[in-house]
Design an enzyme around this catalytic site. Sequence first.
Site, PDB file in Angstrom:
ATOM      1  N   THR A 123       0.819  -1.210   0.000  1.00  0.00           N
ATOM      2  CA  THR A 123       0.000   0.000   0.000  1.00  0.00           C
ATOM      3  C   THR A 123       0.856   1.264   0.000  1.00  0.00           C
ATOM      4  O   THR A 123       1.984   1.257   0.500  1.00  0.00           O
ATOM      5  CB  THR A 123      -0.898  -0.005   1.259  1.00  0.00           C
ATOM      6  OG1 THR A 123      -1.507   1.271   1.406  1.00  0.00           O
ATOM      7  CG2 THR A 123      -0.103  -0.279   2.525  1.00  0.00           C
ATOM      8  N   ASP A 124       0.290   2.352  -0.501  1.00  0.00           N
ATOM      9  CA  ASP A 124       0.992   3.642  -0.451  1.00  0.00           C
ATOM     10  C   ASP A 124       1.086   4.189   0.973  1.00  0.00           C
ATOM     11  O   ASP A 124       1.847   5.119   1.241  1.00  0.00           O
ATOM     12  CB  ASP A 124       0.329   4.672  -1.382  1.00  0.00           C
ATOM     13  CG  ASP A 124      -1.131   4.963  -1.068  1.00  0.00           C
ATOM     14  OD1 ASP A 124      -1.687   4.356  -0.125  1.00  0.00           O
ATOM     15  OD2 ASP A 124      -1.723   5.803  -1.773  1.00  0.00           O
ATOM     16  N   GLU A 125       0.304   3.600   1.893  1.00  0.00           N
ATOM     17  CA  GLU A 125       0.314   4.118   3.267  1.00  0.00           C
ATOM     18  C   GLU A 125       1.647   3.913   3.964  1.00  0.00           C
ATOM     19  O   GLU A 125       1.891   4.511   5.011  1.00  0.00           O
ATOM     20  CB  GLU A 125      -0.781   3.449   4.095  1.00  0.00           C
ATOM     21  CG  GLU A 125      -2.158   3.782   3.597  1.00  0.00           C
ATOM     22  CD  GLU A 125      -3.235   3.396   4.578  1.00  0.00           C
ATOM     23  OE1 GLU A 125      -2.937   3.209   5.766  1.00  0.00           O
ATOM     24  OE2 GLU A 125      -4.379   3.285   4.144  1.00  0.00           O
ATOM     25  N   TYR A 150      -1.668  -0.614  11.134  1.00  0.00           N
ATOM     26  CA  TYR A 150      -1.830  -1.280   9.835  1.00  0.00           C
ATOM     27  C   TYR A 150      -0.680  -0.920   8.899  1.00  0.00           C
ATOM     28  O   TYR A 150       0.004  -1.798   8.359  1.00  0.00           O
ATOM     29  CB  TYR A 150      -3.178  -0.894   9.191  1.00  0.00           C
ATOM     30  CG  TYR A 150      -3.212  -1.169   7.699  1.00  0.00           C
ATOM     31  CD1 TYR A 150      -3.171  -2.476   7.209  1.00  0.00           C
ATOM     32  CD2 TYR A 150      -3.247  -0.121   6.764  1.00  0.00           C
ATOM     33  CE1 TYR A 150      -3.175  -2.731   5.842  1.00  0.00           C
ATOM     34  CE2 TYR A 150      -3.255  -0.368   5.403  1.00  0.00           C
ATOM     35  CZ  TYR A 150      -3.218  -1.682   4.949  1.00  0.00           C
ATOM     36  OH  TYR A 150      -3.203  -1.940   3.599  1.00  0.00           O
TER      37      TYR A 150
HETATM   38  P1  NAD Z   1      -9.500  -7.384   2.421  1.00  0.00           P
HETATM   39  O1  NAD Z   1      -9.490  -7.111   3.886  1.00  0.00           O
HETATM   40  O2  NAD Z   1     -10.746  -7.127   1.645  1.00  0.00           O
HETATM   41  O3  NAD Z   1      -9.100  -8.915   2.157  1.00  0.00           O
HETATM   42  C1  NAD Z   1      -8.084  -9.563   2.856  1.00  0.00           C
HETATM   43  C2  NAD Z   1      -8.251 -11.071   2.682  1.00  0.00           C
HETATM   44  O4  NAD Z   1      -7.177 -11.727   3.372  1.00  0.00           O
HETATM   45  C3  NAD Z   1      -9.563 -11.621   3.266  1.00  0.00           C
HETATM   46  O5  NAD Z   1     -10.160 -12.514   2.359  1.00  0.00           O
HETATM   47  C4  NAD Z   1      -9.115 -12.352   4.521  1.00  0.00           C
HETATM   48  O6  NAD Z   1      -9.955 -13.457   4.857  1.00  0.00           O
HETATM   49  C5  NAD Z   1      -7.715 -12.801   4.121  1.00  0.00           C
HETATM   50  N1  NAD Z   1      -6.863 -13.041   5.297  1.00  0.00           N
HETATM   51  C6  NAD Z   1      -6.709 -12.247   6.386  1.00  0.00           C
HETATM   52  N2  NAD Z   1      -5.854 -12.822   7.264  1.00  0.00           N
HETATM   53  C7  NAD Z   1      -5.449 -13.980   6.691  1.00  0.00           C
HETATM   54  C8  NAD Z   1      -4.553 -15.005   7.098  1.00  0.00           C
HETATM   55  N3  NAD Z   1      -3.900 -14.953   8.281  1.00  0.00           N
HETATM   56  N4  NAD Z   1      -4.356 -16.053   6.263  1.00  0.00           N
HETATM   57  C9  NAD Z   1      -5.018 -16.137   5.081  1.00  0.00           C
HETATM   58  N5  NAD Z   1      -5.876 -15.201   4.652  1.00  0.00           N
HETATM   59  C10 NAD Z   1      -6.083 -14.144   5.450  1.00  0.00           C
HETATM   60  O7  NAD Z   1      -8.285  -6.565   1.845  1.00  0.00           O
HETATM   61  P2  NAD Z   1      -8.075  -5.899   0.402  1.00  0.00           P
HETATM   62  O8  NAD Z   1      -8.597  -4.509   0.433  1.00  0.00           O
HETATM   63  O9  NAD Z   1      -8.528  -6.837  -0.642  1.00  0.00           O
HETATM   64  O10 NAD Z   1      -6.484  -5.786   0.367  1.00  0.00           O
HETATM   65  C11 NAD Z   1      -5.693  -6.822  -0.208  1.00  0.00           C
HETATM   66  C12 NAD Z   1      -4.232  -6.420  -0.144  1.00  0.00           C
HETATM   67  O11 NAD Z   1      -4.041  -5.231  -0.871  1.00  0.00           O
HETATM   68  C13 NAD Z   1      -3.713  -6.150   1.272  1.00  0.00           C
HETATM   69  O12 NAD Z   1      -2.406  -6.657   1.368  1.00  0.00           O
HETATM   70  C14 NAD Z   1      -3.705  -4.633   1.367  1.00  0.00           C
HETATM   71  O13 NAD Z   1      -2.722  -4.196   2.267  1.00  0.00           O
HETATM   72  C15 NAD Z   1      -3.390  -4.252  -0.058  1.00  0.00           C
HETATM   73  N6  NAD Z   1      -3.881  -2.923  -0.493  1.00  0.00           N
HETATM   74  C16 NAD Z   1      -5.195  -2.590  -0.354  1.00  0.00           C
HETATM   75  C17 NAD Z   1      -5.650  -1.359  -0.827  1.00  0.00           C
HETATM   76  C18 NAD Z   1      -7.101  -0.958  -0.735  1.00  0.00           C
HETATM   77  O14 NAD Z   1      -7.447   0.168  -1.101  1.00  0.00           O
HETATM   78  N7  NAD Z   1      -8.012  -1.811  -0.287  1.00  0.00           N
HETATM   79  C19 NAD Z   1      -4.747  -0.472  -1.430  1.00  0.00           C
HETATM   80  C20 NAD Z   1      -3.401  -0.854  -1.554  1.00  0.00           C
HETATM   81  C21 NAD Z   1      -2.984  -2.081  -1.095  1.00  0.00           C
HETATM   82  O1  TDX Z   2     -17.014   6.034   7.327  1.00  0.00           O
HETATM   83  C1  TDX Z   2     -15.942   6.522   6.935  1.00  0.00           C
HETATM   84  N1  TDX Z   2     -15.866   7.886   6.767  1.00  0.00           N
HETATM   85  C2  TDX Z   2     -14.726   8.505   6.346  1.00  0.00           C
HETATM   86  O2  TDX Z   2     -14.704   9.736   6.201  1.00  0.00           O
HETATM   87  C3  TDX Z   2     -14.777   5.725   6.657  1.00  0.00           C
HETATM   88  C4  TDX Z   2     -14.823   4.227   6.832  1.00  0.00           C
HETATM   89  C5  TDX Z   2     -13.638   6.366   6.217  1.00  0.00           C
HETATM   90  N2  TDX Z   2     -13.605   7.722   6.071  1.00  0.00           N
HETATM   91  C6  TDX Z   2     -12.383   8.362   5.536  1.00  0.00           C
HETATM   92  C7  TDX Z   2     -11.070   7.928   6.142  1.00  0.00           C
HETATM   93  C8  TDX Z   2     -10.117   8.058   4.965  1.00  0.00           C
HETATM   94  O3  TDX Z   2      -9.677   9.395   4.830  1.00  0.00           O
HETATM   95  O4  TDX Z   2     -12.329   7.955   4.169  1.00  0.00           O
HETATM   96  C9  TDX Z   2     -10.977   7.733   3.745  1.00  0.00           C
HETATM   97  C10 TDX Z   2     -10.821   6.300   3.277  1.00  0.00           C
HETATM   98  O5  TDX Z   2     -10.960   5.461   4.418  1.00  0.00           O
HETATM   99  P1  TDX Z   2     -10.781   3.865   4.332  1.00  0.00           P
HETATM  100  O6  TDX Z   2     -11.733   3.312   3.325  1.00  0.00           O
HETATM  101  O7  TDX Z   2     -10.810   3.326   5.708  1.00  0.00           O
HETATM  102  O8  TDX Z   2      -9.344   3.719   3.656  1.00  0.00           O
HETATM  103  P2  TDX Z   2      -7.861   4.209   4.082  1.00  0.00           P
HETATM  104  O9  TDX Z   2      -7.744   4.364   5.549  1.00  0.00           O
HETATM  105  O10 TDX Z   2      -7.502   5.368   3.199  1.00  0.00           O
HETATM  106  O11 TDX Z   2      -7.021   2.900   3.665  1.00  0.00           O
HETATM  107  C11 TDX Z   2      -7.320   2.227   2.410  1.00  0.00           C
HETATM  108  O12 TDX Z   2      -6.386   2.532   1.429  1.00  0.00           O
HETATM  109  C12 TDX Z   2      -5.088   2.008   1.588  1.00  0.00           C
HETATM  110  C13 TDX Z   2      -7.409   0.710   2.603  1.00  0.00           C
HETATM  111  O13 TDX Z   2      -8.352   0.407   3.630  1.00  0.00           O
HETATM  112  C14 TDX Z   2      -6.060   0.130   2.933  1.00  0.00           C
HETATM  113  O14 TDX Z   2      -6.129  -1.287   3.030  1.00  0.00           O
HETATM  114  C15 TDX Z   2      -5.106   0.511   1.851  1.00  0.00           C
HETATM  115  O15 TDX Z   2      -3.828   0.078   2.192  1.00  0.00           O
END
Ligand code: NAD
Ligand code: TDX
Length: 335
Positions: A123-125, A150
């Site tokens: 992630t970019d975080e 996280y």
């Molecule tokens: P998500 O939470 O929707 O899915 C995570 C999955 O991993 C789930 O199916 C969960 O059951 C599984 N999991 C959790 N713990 C586990 C374990 N111990 N063993 C096996 N499986 C396990 O997450 P996502 O949003 O799909 O993110 C996927 C990846 O992408 C993560 O590594 C996250 O850091 C990265 N990422 C997410 C975002 C975003 O915006 N969502 C952005 C950049 C990077």
């Molecule tokens: O109810 C809400 N209201 C609100 O204002 C929620 C759930 C979030 N927010 C804000 C917080 C953040 O500024 O919205 C923005 C996005 O929030 P999230 O969806 O929780 O994402 P963020 O914290 O930015 O992280 C996401 O992007 C990077 C993913 O959850 C991560 O897994 C990924 O690594």
Amino acid sequence: MSAPITRVLVTGGAGFIGANFVHLTRRLRPEVHITVLDKLTYAGDRASLAGSGAELVVGDVADAELVDELVARVDAVVHFAAESHNDNSLTDPSPFIHTNLVGTFTLLEAVRRHGVRLHHVSTDEVYGDLALDDPVRFTETTAYNPSSPYSASKAGSDMLVRAWVRSFGITATLSNCSNNYGPYQHVEKFIPRQITHVLTGRRPVLYGAGRNVRDWIHVDDHNTAVWRILDAGETGRTYLIGADGELDNRTVLAMILEQMGRGADDFDHVADRPGHDLRYAIDAGPLRTELGWRPRYTDFAEGLADTIAWYREHSDWWAQAKERVERRYAEQEWG
Ligand code: NAD
Ligand code: TDX
């Protein structure tokens, strides 16, 4: 970079981005055999894989014996499995340490033993946040500066991958992507939470003033970039994935309200997330110039409309999780 991939292990494939990766792979590369390893935590759902033809193994990415056995059967691993929600990491960091750090370590040892190629999804975080008024964006040389448990656990997992490349010569690539949106995203996350608030008659909720900026990318664009890196990425390299989608939360919420026929003021400001990162922004230059990747969703309003339509049509997929998540949010001091 190497021989074509015919058997792939997708960790976390029952989660949001992993499930979309599986469906995209089925469409674009029907010849690839897909095994999913997923613990089916609250964030994983086997229903997200329906119709994909993937083989689902329910288990923990930190289970060394199971991981060893699965890695031995494939020629590549794409590692999505993680605890992924910042808010949860503030209430209980421990599963983040287990899955994101111990899980990644376990996988690294298995790919090392079997000489299997790994792509680590991050992630970019990990870079921390940027000021709102600063034109700078993250690049692959930006210093790590994570804010939440996280993002710190993801930063640690990236460092483990880099060390295993350097010290043990494993074949691995990394990517750090910005905020994804699209179908199958858990209703705890910002965009699906607001859409399903409207669909269940609730008022959307904006953390703090809502000026925080996220760099939105459609999940399919993230996943086509992952395939491009699997095909042509350089070992040991980190690629930043983003699609020039910077928007503040107020603007995204205003678009959701407008597209769903709600009034512009039909939401509430709620207490802000502790340590809330201000702004993320990705410079995906090398991915475009060196690997020739281009995003397909360049119009956020259009991708958002598709996403709203998906949640309208799939209440059976999210309704139960919605009630559970909102009970959890009600116990938090913010949100
Ligand atoms: P998500 O939470 O929707 O899915 C995570 C999955 O991993 C789930 O199916 C969960 O059951 C599984 N999991 C959790 N713990 C586990 C374990 N111990 N063993 C096996 N499986 C396990 O997450 P996502 O949003 O799909 O993110 C996927 C990846 O992408 C993560 O590594 C996250 O850091 C990265 N990422 C997410 C975002 C975003 O915006 N969502 C952005 C950049 C990077
Ligand atoms: O109810 C809400 N209201 C609100 O204002 C929620 C759930 C979030 N927010 C804000 C917080 C953040 O500024 O919205 C923005 C996005 O929030 P999230 O969806 O929780 O994402 P963020 O914290 O930015 O992280 C996401 O992007 C990077 C993913 O959850 C991560 O897994 C990924 O690594």
